[in-house]
Structures are given as structure tokens and as C-alpha cells.
Write a protein that holds these residues in place. Structure first.
Motif, PDB file in Angstrom:
ATOM      1  N   SER A   1       0.826  -1.198   0.000  1.00 28.97           N
ATOM      2  CA  SER A   1       0.000   0.000   0.000  1.00 28.97           C
ATOM      3  C   SER A   1       0.866   1.257   0.000  1.00 28.97           C
ATOM      4  N   LEU A   2       0.506   2.196  -0.851  1.00 29.07           N
ATOM      5  CA  LEU A   2       1.172   3.487  -0.933  1.00 29.07           C
ATOM      6  C   LEU A   2       0.095   4.552  -0.892  1.00 29.07           C
ATOM      7  N   ALA A   3       0.091   5.349   0.175  1.00 36.27           N
ATOM      8  CA  ALA A   3      -0.923   6.394   0.374  1.00 36.27           C
ATOM      9  C   ALA A   3      -2.334   5.818   0.252  1.00 36.27           C
ATOM     10  N   GLY A   4      -2.517   4.630   0.823  1.00 42.93           N
ATOM     11  CA  GLY A   4      -3.835   4.006   0.839  1.00 42.93           C
ATOM     12  C   GLY A   4      -4.213   3.271  -0.435  1.00 42.93           C
ATOM     13  N   LYS A   5      -3.361   3.258  -1.434  1.00 43.27           N
ATOM     14  CA  LYS A   5      -3.645   2.564  -2.696  1.00 43.27           C
ATOM     15  C   LYS A   5      -2.772   1.327  -2.789  1.00 43.27           C
ATOM     16  N   ARG A   6      -3.405   0.196  -3.078  1.00 48.32           N
ATOM     17  CA  ARG A   6      -2.652  -1.037  -3.271  1.00 48.32           C
ATOM     18  C   ARG A   6      -1.811  -0.890  -4.528  1.00 48.32           C
ATOM     19  N   MET A   7      -0.543  -1.270  -4.446  1.00 55.05           N
ATOM     20  CA  MET A   7       0.378  -1.145  -5.570  1.00 55.05           C
ATOM     21  C   MET A   7       0.895  -2.518  -5.965  1.00 55.05           C
ATOM     22  N   THR A   8       0.634  -2.904  -7.190  1.00 52.75           N
ATOM     23  CA  THR A   8       1.151  -4.148  -7.745  1.00 52.75           C
ATOM     24  C   THR A   8       2.350  -3.813  -8.629  1.00 52.75           C
ATOM     25  N   PRO A   9       3.084  -4.800  -9.086  1.00 47.65           N
ATOM     26  CA  PRO A   9       4.173  -4.504 -10.027  1.00 47.65           C
ATOM     27  C   PRO A   9       3.681  -3.724 -11.255  1.00 47.65           C
ATOM     28  N   ALA A  10       2.505  -4.057 -11.742  1.00 47.16           N
ATOM     29  CA  ALA A  10       1.958  -3.329 -12.902  1.00 47.16           C
ATOM     30  C   ALA A  10       1.682  -1.868 -12.544  1.00 47.16           C
ATOM     31  N   ASP A  11       1.153  -1.619 -11.333  1.00 43.34           N
ATOM     32  CA  ASP A  11       0.904  -0.242 -10.898  1.00 43.34           C
ATOM     33  C   ASP A  11       2.209   0.543 -10.807  1.00 43.34           C
ATOM     34  N   LEU A  12       3.242  -0.080 -10.261  1.00 45.23           N
ATOM     35  CA  LEU A  12       4.539   0.598 -10.145  1.00 45.23           C
ATOM     36  C   LEU A  12       5.099   0.951 -11.519  1.00 45.23           C
ATOM     37  N   ALA A  13       4.894   0.059 -12.479  1.00 42.97           N
ATOM     38  CA  ALA A  13       5.397   0.306 -13.837  1.00 42.97           C
ATOM     39  C   ALA A  13       4.689   1.484 -14.494  1.00 42.97           C
ATOM     40  N   GLU A  14       3.491   1.814 -14.023  1.00 40.10           N
ATOM     41  CA  GLU A  14       2.710   2.911 -14.606  1.00 40.10           C
ATOM     42  C   GLU A  14       2.941   4.258 -13.927  1.00 40.10           C
TER      43      GLU A  14
ATOM     44  N   PRO B   1      10.023  -1.788  -5.116  1.00 42.44           N
ATOM     45  CA  PRO B   1      11.018  -1.958  -6.168  1.00 42.44           C
ATOM     46  C   PRO B   1      10.575  -1.246  -7.451  1.00 42.44           C
ATOM     47  N   ALA B   2      10.465   0.057  -7.365  1.00 41.55           N
ATOM     48  CA  ALA B   2      10.084   0.857  -8.531  1.00 41.55           C
ATOM     49  C   ALA B   2      11.273   0.961  -9.483  1.00 41.55           C
ATOM     50  N   SER B   3      10.990   1.370 -10.705  1.00 43.06           N
ATOM     51  CA  SER B   3      12.045   1.511 -11.712  1.00 43.06           C
ATOM     52  C   SER B   3      13.001   2.640 -11.315  1.00 43.06           C
ATOM     53  N   PRO B   4      14.208   2.633 -11.855  1.00 41.51           N
ATOM     54  CA  PRO B   4      15.140   3.739 -11.587  1.00 41.51           C
ATOM     55  C   PRO B   4      14.560   5.099 -11.970  1.00 41.51           C
ATOM     56  N   ASP B   5      13.785   5.171 -13.048  1.00 41.81           N
ATOM     57  CA  ASP B   5      13.190   6.443 -13.462  1.00 41.81           C
ATOM     58  C   ASP B   5      12.157   6.938 -12.448  1.00 41.81           C
ATOM     59  N   VAL B   6      11.353   6.041 -11.909  1.00 39.75           N
ATOM     60  CA  VAL B   6      10.366   6.422 -10.897  1.00 39.75           C
ATOM     61  C   VAL B   6      11.076   6.838  -9.618  1.00 39.75           C
ATOM     62  N   ARG B   7      12.110   6.095  -9.234  1.00 33.81           N
ATOM     63  CA  ARG B   7      12.859   6.463  -8.034  1.00 33.81           C
ATOM     64  C   ARG B   7      13.523   7.823  -8.188  1.00 33.81           C
ATOM     65  N   ALA B   8      14.067   8.098  -9.368  1.00 37.92           N
ATOM     66  CA  ALA B   8      14.684   9.409  -9.612  1.00 37.92           C
ATOM     67  C   ALA B   8      13.633  10.511  -9.505  1.00 37.92           C
ATOM     68  N   ALA B   9      12.446  10.254 -10.032  1.00 34.99           N
ATOM     69  CA  ALA B   9      11.358  11.236  -9.931  1.00 34.99           C
ATOM     70  C   ALA B   9      10.969  11.448  -8.476  1.00 34.99           C
ATOM     71  N   ALA B  10      10.910  10.370  -7.697  1.00 32.49           N
ATOM     72  CA  ALA B  10      10.552  10.491  -6.277  1.00 32.49           C
ATOM     73  C   ALA B  10      11.613  11.299  -5.532  1.00 32.49           C
ATOM     74  N   TYR B  11      12.885  11.010  -5.792  1.00 27.16           N
ATOM     75  CA  TYR B  11      13.961  11.747  -5.127  1.00 27.16           C
ATOM     76  C   TYR B  11      13.873  13.234  -5.472  1.00 27.16           C
ATOM     77  N   ARG B  12      13.685  13.539  -6.737  1.00 29.56           N
ATOM     78  CA  ARG B  12      13.608  14.943  -7.157  1.00 29.56           C
ATOM     79  C   ARG B  12      12.355  15.627  -6.605  1.00 29.56           C
ATOM     80  N   MET B  13      11.254  14.874  -6.517  1.00 30.71           N
ATOM     81  CA  MET B  13      10.042  15.438  -5.915  1.00 30.71           C
ATOM     82  C   MET B  13      10.319  15.793  -4.453  1.00 30.71           C
ATOM     83  N   LEU B  14      10.964  14.876  -3.720  1.00 26.77           N
ATOM     84  CA  LEU B  14      11.290  15.143  -2.321  1.00 26.77           C
ATOM     85  C   LEU B  14      12.149  16.395  -2.194  1.00 26.77           C
ATOM     86  N   ALA B  15      13.167  16.499  -3.037  1.00 33.68           N
ATOM     87  CA  ALA B  15      14.085  17.634  -2.961  1.00 33.68           C
ATOM     88  C   ALA B  15      13.395  18.960  -3.274  1.00 33.68           C
ATOM     89  N   SER B  16      12.296  18.914  -4.025  1.00 32.29           N
ATOM     90  CA  SER B  16      11.605  20.149  -4.419  1.00 32.29           C
ATOM     91  C   SER B  16      10.548  20.605  -3.418  1.00 32.29           C
TER      92      SER B  16
END
Length: 156
Positions: free
Chosen positions: A12-25, A68-83
Motif C-alpha cells: 500500500s502506498l498512500a492508501g492505494k494497493r500497488m502491484t508490479p503493474a501499478d509501479l510500472a505505470e 522496487p520501482a524503476s530507476p526512473d520512478v525512483r529518480a522522480a521520487a527523489y527529485r520530488m522530495l528535494a523540491s
């Protein structure tokens, strides 16, 4: 520590169930990720007032540390946090296991916390918290999905 999720490899992420397919999106830009997460964060609180930036920070850290999100999603998360207002991009930092990465921190009313990420791989290294002078940390060695039984250390 190993976390095991049964039932289709979801968490669960922010109350939403996350599957591998959800993470890929998930969006791969900080703006897109914020746009995706903000309604999830605010929905959890209904009509209660919420500090959206604080909740986005918490959710972004959970995304980095627990999925285990993709490197691109993780980079987006890191940059979102920094902003986010109230956060500081610290630059290079060493985690409690001696690994080097980039850190983002935020000041709390009674301390600080920060997340350290390996910028080459996007993998999370550690989350550290110092509350009233007491330091704790969670270090990540590996994240991923598997159907195999993990080799866990003996319980103590």
C-alpha cells in the motif's frame, strides 16, 4: 528485515494497493509523480486539514524505501522530495553502512530525518531519523519482487 507481502505482490502506498503493474505505470517526472500522489494523500484525510507537503514527503520516502520501482520512478521520487518546501537537498552523504549517495532531509519539530539514495542506480540506501538526540536508521540492501522463499537470518 525482510518484508513479505502475500496476494499478488502488492503493498500500500498512500492508501492505494500497488502491484508490479501499478509501479510500472507511475510517472517518471517529479511533477507527474506529485500530480499522481497528491490526490491519494489528500483522499486519506477526507475533510480533515492536511499538510500536503509533509504527507508527500512521507509517501515519497515510502515509495523509495519500500517498493522496487524503476530507476526512473525512483529518480522522480527523489527529485520530488528535494523540491518540496521544508526539505533540503544535502548533496553527497554517507549512510550508516558506509555507502555514498545523495541525501534529502527535512527538519521536524523535535529533530530531523533524511533519506539517502544511490544516484547511479536509484536504489535507496538508508532512512535516518534523529528525534530529541536519539538517532535511528533503516538501511536497505536489496528490494525486489519474488515468488521464492527468501533466505532469512535466524530470528533472535
Amino acid at each position: 528485515m525482510t518484508t513479505r507481502e502475500d496476494g499478488g505482490g502488492s503493498g500500500s502506498l498512500a492508501g492505494k494497493r500497488m502491484t508490479p503493474a501499478d509501479l510500472a505505470e507511475l510517472p517518471t517526472t517529479p511533477e507527474g509523480l506529485r500530480e499522481y500522489l497528491e490526490p491519494l494523500v489528500t483522499k486519506q484525510y477526507g475533510t480533515e486539514p492536511v499538510d500536503v507537503n509533509s504527507e508527500l514527503y512521507e509517501t515519497g520516502v515510502r515509495l523509495l524505501m519500500n517498493f522496487p520501482a524503476s530507476p526512473d520512478v525512483r529518480a522522480a521520487a527523489y527529485r520530488m522530495l528535494a523540491s518540496l518546501p521544508g526539505t533540503t537537498a544535502e548533496g553527497q552523504a554517507t549512510d550508516p553502512l558506509g555507502r555514498t549517495g545523495q541525501a534529502v532531509s527535512r527538519r521536524l519539530t523535535n529533530g530531523t530525518d533524511r533519506v539517502i539514495v544511490d544516484m547511479k542506480t536509484g536504489e535507496p540506501l538508508a532512512f535516518e531519523s534523529t528525534i530529541e538526540g536519539v538517532r535511528t536508521f533503516e538501511a536497505i540492501k536489496k528490494t525486489g519482487w519474488t515468488n521464492e522463499e527468501p533466505q532469512l537470518p535466524a530470528r533472535r
